[in-house]
Structures are given as structure tokens and as C-alpha cells.
Design an enzyme around this catalytic site. Structure first.
Site, PDB file in Angstrom:
ATOM      1  N   ALA A   1      29.145  17.812 -74.561  1.00 45.92           N
ATOM      2  CA  ALA A   1      29.504  18.912 -75.447  1.00 45.92           C
ATOM      3  C   ALA A   1      29.231  20.228 -74.712  1.00 45.92           C
ATOM      4  O   ALA A   1      28.417  20.272 -73.780  1.00 45.92           O
ATOM      5  CB  ALA A   1      28.689  18.827 -76.722  1.00 45.92           C
TER       6      ALA A   1
ATOM      7  N   GLY B   1      28.067  13.847 -74.672  1.00 47.89           N
ATOM      8  CA  GLY B   1      29.234  13.593 -75.520  1.00 47.89           C
ATOM      9  C   GLY B   1      30.382  12.965 -74.738  1.00 47.89           C
ATOM     10  O   GLY B   1      31.217  12.259 -75.317  1.00 47.89           O
TER      11      GLY B   1
ATOM     12  N   GLU C   1      29.565   9.359 -74.666  1.00 48.56           N
ATOM     13  CA  GLU C   1      29.792   8.859 -76.036  1.00 48.56           C
ATOM     14  C   GLU C   1      31.287   8.723 -76.323  1.00 48.56           C
ATOM     15  O   GLU C   1      31.727   7.771 -76.963  1.00 48.56           O
ATOM     16  CB  GLU C   1      29.123   9.809 -77.046  1.00 48.56           C
ATOM     17  CG  GLU C   1      27.593   9.704 -76.978  1.00 48.56           C
ATOM     18  CD  GLU C   1      26.869  10.827 -77.697  1.00 48.56           C
ATOM     19  OE1 GLU C   1      27.315  11.994 -77.593  1.00 48.56           O
ATOM     20  OE2 GLU C   1      25.855  10.547 -78.362  1.00 48.56           O
TER      21      GLU C   1
ATOM     22  N   GLU D   1      20.964  14.540 -72.731  1.00 51.34           N
ATOM     23  CA  GLU D   1      20.599  15.518 -73.760  1.00 51.34           C
ATOM     24  C   GLU D   1      19.099  15.810 -73.794  1.00 51.34           C
ATOM     25  O   GLU D   1      18.674  16.923 -74.117  1.00 51.34           O
ATOM     26  CB  GLU D   1      21.036  15.025 -75.159  1.00 51.34           C
ATOM     27  CG  GLU D   1      22.540  14.984 -75.378  1.00 51.34           C
ATOM     28  CD  GLU D   1      23.184  13.657 -74.984  1.00 51.34           C
ATOM     29  OE1 GLU D   1      22.588  12.904 -74.178  1.00 51.34           O
ATOM     30  OE2 GLU D   1      24.297  13.385 -75.472  1.00 51.34           O
TER      31      GLU D   1
HETATM   32  N1  DAK Z   1      28.661  22.541 -71.211  1.00 53.57           N
HETATM   33  C1  DAK Z   1      29.102  23.736 -70.738  1.00 53.57           C
HETATM   34  N2  DAK Z   1      29.391  23.956 -69.455  1.00 53.57           N
HETATM   35  C2  DAK Z   1      29.199  22.949 -68.585  1.00 53.57           C
HETATM   36  C3  DAK Z   1      28.728  21.679 -68.994  1.00 53.57           C
HETATM   37  C4  DAK Z   1      28.451  21.490 -70.382  1.00 53.57           C
HETATM   38  N3  DAK Z   1      28.063  20.301 -70.883  1.00 53.57           N
HETATM   39  N4  DAK Z   1      28.632  20.894 -67.914  1.00 53.57           N
HETATM   40  C5  DAK Z   1      29.042  21.632 -66.868  1.00 53.57           C
HETATM   41  N5  DAK Z   1      29.379  22.864 -67.268  1.00 53.57           N
HETATM   42  C6  DAK Z   1      29.869  23.982 -66.445  1.00 53.57           C
HETATM   43  C7  DAK Z   1      28.734  24.588 -65.640  1.00 53.57           C
HETATM   44  O1  DAK Z   1      28.021  25.506 -66.438  1.00 53.57           O
HETATM   45  C8  DAK Z   1      29.503  25.248 -64.515  1.00 53.57           C
HETATM   46  O2  DAK Z   1      30.067  26.433 -65.027  1.00 53.57           O
HETATM   47  P1  DAK Z   1      29.886  27.839 -64.213  1.00 53.57           P
HETATM   48  O3  DAK Z   1      28.436  28.036 -64.074  1.00 53.57           O
HETATM   49  O4  DAK Z   1      30.585  27.590 -62.908  1.00 53.57           O
HETATM   50  O5  DAK Z   1      30.563  28.844 -65.096  1.00 53.57           O
HETATM   51  C9  DAK Z   1      30.640  24.273 -64.269  1.00 53.57           C
HETATM   52  O6  DAK Z   1      30.769  23.489 -65.451  1.00 53.57           O
HETATM   53  C10 DAK Z   1      30.369  23.336 -63.103  1.00 53.57           C
HETATM   54  O7  DAK Z   1      29.104  22.732 -63.328  1.00 53.57           O
HETATM   55  P2  DAK Z   1      27.923  22.731 -62.248  1.00 53.57           P
HETATM   56  O8  DAK Z   1      27.991  23.930 -61.364  1.00 53.57           O
HETATM   57  O9  DAK Z   1      26.649  22.511 -62.992  1.00 53.57           O
HETATM   58  O10 DAK Z   1      28.311  21.443 -61.371  1.00 53.57           O
HETATM   59  P3  DAK Z   1      27.337  20.475 -60.599  1.00 53.57           P
HETATM   60  O11 DAK Z   1      28.219  19.561 -59.831  1.00 53.57           O
HETATM   61  O12 DAK Z   1      26.260  21.215 -59.859  1.00 53.57           O
HETATM   62  O13 DAK Z   1      26.594  19.612 -61.746  1.00 53.57           O
HETATM   63  C11 DAK Z   1      26.502  18.312 -63.766  1.00 53.57           C
HETATM   64  C12 DAK Z   1      27.338  18.779 -62.549  1.00 53.57           C
HETATM   65  C13 DAK Z   1      27.439  17.519 -64.683  1.00 53.57           C
HETATM   66  C14 DAK Z   1      25.385  17.375 -63.288  1.00 53.57           C
HETATM   67  C15 DAK Z   1      25.895  19.543 -64.486  1.00 53.57           C
HETATM   68  O14 DAK Z   1      26.946  20.467 -64.735  1.00 53.57           O
HETATM   69  C16 DAK Z   1      25.241  19.199 -65.785  1.00 53.57           C
HETATM   70  O15 DAK Z   1      24.090  18.722 -65.817  1.00 53.57           O
HETATM   71  N6  DAK Z   1      25.932  19.474 -66.906  1.00 53.57           N
HETATM   72  C17 DAK Z   1      25.380  19.299 -68.233  1.00 53.57           C
HETATM   73  C18 DAK Z   1      25.371  17.844 -68.631  1.00 53.57           C
HETATM   74  C19 DAK Z   1      24.738  17.662 -70.008  1.00 53.57           C
HETATM   75  O16 DAK Z   1      23.571  17.994 -70.227  1.00 53.57           O
HETATM   76  N7  DAK Z   1      25.515  17.111 -70.938  1.00 53.57           N
HETATM   77  C20 DAK Z   1      25.055  16.866 -72.284  1.00 53.57           C
HETATM   78  C21 DAK Z   1      25.392  18.047 -73.181  1.00 53.57           C
HETATM   79  S1  DAK Z   1      24.850  17.848 -74.864  1.00 53.57           S
HETATM   80  C22 DAK Z   1      27.872  15.645 -81.690  1.00 53.57           C
HETATM   81  C23 DAK Z   1      28.884  15.537 -80.808  1.00 53.57           C
HETATM   82  C24 DAK Z   1      28.610  15.615 -79.425  1.00 53.57           C
HETATM   83  C25 DAK Z   1      27.314  15.855 -78.986  1.00 53.57           C
HETATM   84  C26 DAK Z   1      26.302  15.951 -79.898  1.00 53.57           C
HETATM   85  C27 DAK Z   1      26.571  15.875 -81.286  1.00 53.57           C
HETATM   86  N8  DAK Z   1      28.097  15.554 -83.152  1.00 53.57           N
HETATM   87  C28 DAK Z   1      29.436  15.150 -83.565  1.00 53.57           C
HETATM   88  C29 DAK Z   1      27.111  15.875 -84.032  1.00 53.57           C
HETATM   89  C30 DAK Z   1      27.074  15.972 -77.562  1.00 53.57           C
HETATM   90  C31 DAK Z   1      26.084  16.661 -76.992  1.00 53.57           C
HETATM   91  C32 DAK Z   1      26.061  16.835 -75.540  1.00 53.57           C
HETATM   92  O17 DAK Z   1      26.881  16.296 -74.832  1.00 53.57           O
END
Ligand code: DAK
Length: 257
Positions: free
Chosen positions: A65, A108, A111, A131
Site C-alpha cells: 500500500a 499489500g 496480499e 508492515e
Molecule cells: N509506498 C509508497 N512509495 C513506495 C513504496 C510504498 N509501499 N514502496 C516504494 N515506494 C517508492 C519509494 O518511496 C521510492 O520513491 P522516491 O523516493 O524515489 O520518490 C520509489 O518507490 C523506489 O523505491 P526505493 O528507492 O525504496 O527502492 P529500493 O530498491 O531501494 O527498495 C523496497 C525497494 C521495495 C525494498 C523499498 O522501496 C521498500 O521497503 N518499500 C516499502 C515496502 C513496504 O513496507 N510495504 C508495505 C507497505 S504497508 C489494507 C489494504 C492493504 C494494506 C493494509 C490494509 N486494508 C484493505 C485495510 C497494506 C499495507 C501495506 O502494504
């Protein structure tokens, strides 16, 4: 559609949905999720579509997400947003959905892939529920579906540490159907989709419904459900076509009636 691309004639009877926010690694913002919901609903009602492939790009299926969109939100903001309609739509889509996953499938995104019916992964695919690292936990089925797929010990490890698993490990844990070289993952998903699209779409949808049912109910109830669907298929022209084709030693031509 701004954040997804829908191709209805990707292959005969196969629709392709591509998540299309490449710079953000296909982070699932609310608009994208709304577009996905609407596209799935439309494709599920389109008789020319029998199988749906959902994919991202080589670098990312989806990195979760959109954290930037969620960061400032409070409980009521999150609760008010109708996020579940997308997940409900994926869940109730009758046609099979194959996730073609390359690169990151996180949070997400993981998921989303797990909510699909099958996963074809490229050898660069990485799955995880990170998360916990941003102070929350999975909220769209991760604790349940990952646990059902991987078992308690491994799911607990991933959910509590935020670690990723690679494609090989995902295959070993039966999270994915197969792994292929990165340049082939969409082609392989299309091959699998084409095999299914050659079957009776009514039988396919009832069979899918029955397999999914096994996750919801105990065995006796599931067997009962399966039997009803089996009998129901004898009301279809496709059942006559399929069985006659076998007897006549020819290929069946299923019409979805
Ligand atoms: N959200 C927003 N931007 C993201 C992102 C994310 N999840 N993942 C990556 N980006 C963006 C980065 O901010 C970066 O943007 P700029 O800084 O260039 O503007 C760009 O994508 C490239 O990312 P990185 O520079 O970080 O690239 P790397 O190769 O160094 O790293 C990475 C890749 C995937 C390991 C890293 O980006 C990362 O850790 N991303 C976050 C992963 C994460 O924590 N995902 C979980 C998010 S929480 C629900 C429905 C859904 C959900 C919950 C409830 N309901 C229906 C209730 C879901 C929740 C989640 O998924």
C-alpha cells in the site's frame, strides 16, 4: 484508468491487467485500488474474457500500500475509506485470476498476489509482509493467507521480522505455482491462462468456487458444495460438448453455455 492498464485481447479469452505506477514500484494508492476493483468487475461480466492475468513490471509486482498516502492518516480516516471493496471484488471474481509476479510483492502487494488464484513467479520475485518495520501489521489478509500457505512457523517469522523470501523459497513453501526466467514470466502466465481458457468457462468457475470453498468450511460441507456444483454442470451445453467430444475423439469447443 491512470494507474492500471487493461488489455482485453492479450490472448484469446484472456485479459491482462498491468499495475502501472512504475516509479513508485506500483505502490497501491487508493485510486489504483479503485481502478483495479472496477476493471475486475467489468472483466468478470465480459463473456469474451475467461481468465484474468494480473501483473506489474519486472522490478515490482507491487511494493505494498502507498505508505506516503497512509502516513498521516488516523484510525477513522482509514476506516472511512472504502478499501475493502477492492479486496472483496478480487475475492468474489468468478473467473480465475493468475498473478504474474516479478520483483517485489510486499505488504499489500504480497496480499494481492496471494488473493489471486495462482502465482507464476519470475526468478527475481520476492515476497514479504514488511508492515512490522513501519509500525503496523498486515491488514489485507497477510496473517491468514500467508499462514495457510507457509504454515505457522515460517509465516510468523515473515510477519514478525518483515523478512522477504525469494522465488525458490516461495516455490518450496507452495506459495507459487512455478518459477521461470524473468523474461518468460508473463509468457508462462499466459500459457497457463490459455490452457484454462480452453476449458468450459462454467466448469472452470464452479471448480474455482469449490476449491476456494475448502478454505472456508469443514470437509463434509465442502464435499456437499462440490457435489451440488458437479450436478449443476450437467445443465450446461458445455458438459454435453465435452463428453460428446471425448466419445467422438475430437477436441471440444466450449461455448460457455
Ligand atoms: N509506498 C509508497 N512509495 C513506495 C513504496 C510504498 N509501499 N514502496 C516504494 N515506494 C517508492 C519509494 O518511496 C521510492 O520513491 P522516491 O523516493 O524515489 O520518490 C520509489 O518507490 C523506489 O523505491 P526505493 O528507492 O525504496 O527502492 P529500493 O530498491 O531501494 O527498495 C523496497 C525497494 C521495495 C525494498 C523499498 O522501496 C521498500 O521497503 N518499500 C516499502 C515496502 C513496504 O513496507 N510495504 C508495505 C507497505 S504497508 C489494507 C489494504 C492493504 C494494506 C493494509 C490494509 N486494508 C484493505 C485495510 C497494506 C499495507 C501495506 O502494504
Amino acid at each position: 484508468m491512470e494507474f492500471i492498464k487493461v488489455t482485453k485481447d492479450h490472448a484469446p479469452y484472456i485479459a491482462l491487467i498491468e499495475l502501472n505506477r512504475p516509479k513508485e514500484l506500483n505502490a497501491l494508492n487508493l485510486q489504483l485500488m479503485g481502478e483495479l476493483r472496477d476493471a475486475l468487475k467489468e472483466l468478470d461480466n465480459d463473456d469474451n474474457v475467461r481468465v484474468i492475468i494480473l501483473t506489474g513490471n519486472e522490478r515490482a509486482f507491487a511494493a505494498g500500500a502507498d505508505i506516503k498516502q497512509m502516513a498521516g492518516k488516523g484510525t477513522i480516516d482509514m476506516w472511512k475509506v472504502d478499501q475493502f471493496s477492492t479486496w472483496d471484488q478480487i475475492n468474489k471474481t468468478r473467473k480465475p485470476i493468475i498473478a504474474a509476479v516479478s520483483g517485489f510483492a510486499l505488504g499489500g502487494g504480497c496480499e494481492l498476489a496471494m488473493t489471486c488464484d495462482m502465482i507464476v513467479a519470475s526468478e527475481t520475485a520476492q515476497f514479504g509482509q514488511p508492515e512490522i518495520k513501519i509500525g503496523v501489521m498486515p491488514g489485507a489478509g497477510g496473517t491468514q493467507r500467508l499462514t495457510k500457505a507457509l504454515g505457522k512457523a515460517k509465516a510468523m517469522e515473515l510477519v514478525l521480522t518483515g523478512k522477504f523470501i525469494d522465488a525458490e523459497e516461495a516455490l518450496r513453501y507452495k506459495l507459487v505455482n512455478k518459477i521461470v526466467p524473468v523474461e518468460l514470466y508473463l509468457e508462462e502466465a499466459t500459457k497457463l491462462a490459455s490452457e484454462i481458457a480452453a476449458m468450459s468457462p462454467i466448469a472452470v468457475q464452479m471448480a474455482k468456487e469449490s476449491v476456494k470453498r475448502s478454505f472456508e468450511v469443514h470437509l463434509e460441507e465442502g464435499l456437499h458444495f462440490e457435489r451440488k456444483n458437479f450436478y449443476m454442470l450437467f445443465a450446461s451445453e458445455d458438459q454435453k460438448e465435452g463428453m460428446n467430444a471425448f466419445v467422438e475423439k475430437r477436441k471440444p469447443d466450449f461455448k460457455g453455455r
